[in-house]
Design an enzyme around this catalytic site. Sequence first.
Site, PDB file in Angstrom:
ATOM      1  N   GLU A 259     -16.939 -17.646  49.724  1.00  0.00           N
ATOM      2  CA  GLU A 259     -17.516 -16.433  51.903  1.00  0.00           C
ATOM      3  C   GLU A 259     -18.335 -15.272  51.545  1.00  0.00           C
ATOM      4  O   GLU A 259     -18.657 -15.031  50.573  1.00  0.00           O
ATOM      5  CB  GLU A 259     -15.806 -16.697  52.279  1.00  0.00           C
ATOM      6  CG  GLU A 259     -15.688 -17.557  51.940  1.00  0.00           C
ATOM      7  CD  GLU A 259     -13.856 -17.847  52.558  1.00  0.00           C
ATOM      8  OE1 GLU A 259     -14.162 -16.451  53.152  1.00  0.00           O
ATOM      9  OE2 GLU A 259     -12.840 -18.287  52.883  1.00  0.00           O
ATOM     10  N   HIS A 282     -13.186 -18.442  58.196  1.00  0.00           N
ATOM     11  CA  HIS A 282     -12.129 -18.398  57.892  1.00  0.00           C
ATOM     12  C   HIS A 282     -11.267 -17.066  58.993  1.00  0.00           C
ATOM     13  O   HIS A 282     -11.148 -15.834  59.427  1.00  0.00           O
ATOM     14  CB  HIS A 282     -12.139 -16.985  56.510  1.00  0.00           C
ATOM     15  CG  HIS A 282     -10.672 -16.629  55.778  1.00  0.00           C
ATOM     16  ND1 HIS A 282     -11.284 -16.471  54.592  1.00  0.00           N
ATOM     17  CD2 HIS A 282      -9.948 -16.451  56.502  1.00  0.00           C
ATOM     18  CE1 HIS A 282     -10.144 -15.888  54.570  1.00  0.00           C
ATOM     19  NE2 HIS A 282      -9.082 -16.381  55.174  1.00  0.00           N
TER      20      HIS A 282
END
Length: 397
Positions: A259, A282
């Site tokens: 990420e 997220h």
Amino acid sequence: MKALLLENIDKTAVDAFEAAGFEVDYRKGALEGDELIQALQDVNVVGVRSRTNLTTDVIEQMPEQLVAIGAFSIGTNQIALDAAAKRGIVCFNAPYSNTRSVVELAMGEIVVMARRLFDKSQQMHNGVWQKSADGSHEVRGRTLGIIGYGNIGSQLSILAESFGMNVNFYDVADKLALGNAHRCDSLEELLSISETVSIHVDGRNENHDIFGEKEFALMPERSLFLNLSRGFVVDEEALAENLRSGHIAGAAVDVYHNEPKKSGDPFTNPLQGIPNVILTPHVGGSTREAQSDIGGYVSGKLIDYVRTGNTSMSVNMPEVQVQPISGHRILHIHHNVPGVMADLNSILSNHNANIAYQALSTIGEVGFVVMDITASTPGLTEELAQVPHTIRVREVS
């Protein structure tokens, strides 16, 4: 006192710290390496979300005055909890504040995938009018399998049942079924009978790579799949291959193996460009309500610990739910070995310190005692710090 808050933590936390008299260093992005270690050198409390990794190496370089860490999230896998405990640094998280936000996102995505609304919306934006019921289904009467029946999984169970879904769940722990949910004896059983599967497990090491090609093969043809838990749980390449082959009809993913560190950074993933796949950055727990609740809850825990020594709901230290301060309070964190309390009480006796209140709790290798004495005498704290097996001593009053 000074607090360092990273990763755009909700301003509710800033307001709470400032109202408590803290100086706040507020930063929107995550930090790492030397930049992170340098930023920690003059602070007493640090708050992070999911992208700043407080590793053992980082914690070992934290200054002595840093006494507490706040994870403004459910998970704490970004913090080396054992290393923090060994240094007497107390950690708190927010285990409940954003569960409803994650559950609502999961339920919404199940409906969106079942109706293939994501694809229809993209077609409309591209100027294509495709009015058809092909591939579009109600969720009522369909079967949802939930892997992990904790705070989020159990709430999703209730919400899905209210939509008319049949619910199965599997958890390694013995969990009580809510409503009409059916507990499966194995993951294999759950996968074989569930048309939609949603993962809601925690960040423990045992959950790494628990879902891959073998597990996808056990799912019925044209199933739906969701992962809103941890990126390392699922083999993304296996999921992508099953989506391209049509074995999995749709997926919703909110967490990833890799990420970006901050908003605006580039993102690449094998799931990009596949039809009926919802990718979100997220944000499962990122609603205004959840972030405000998390900001208030975790900051409150940190401030209370700094002021009173209250470790209730700590994730790495013995829990002592303290009474109001009655006199001069001393906090003593030590290795959990016999004789420490006898040594502490002997020193207090030698200083003619009358004990008004004393509470001890232990967990694993760590012990924590809170002591209120009527008055402090010169050299007392320094002498308590010399007791064998002491990790940290701090005074509050």
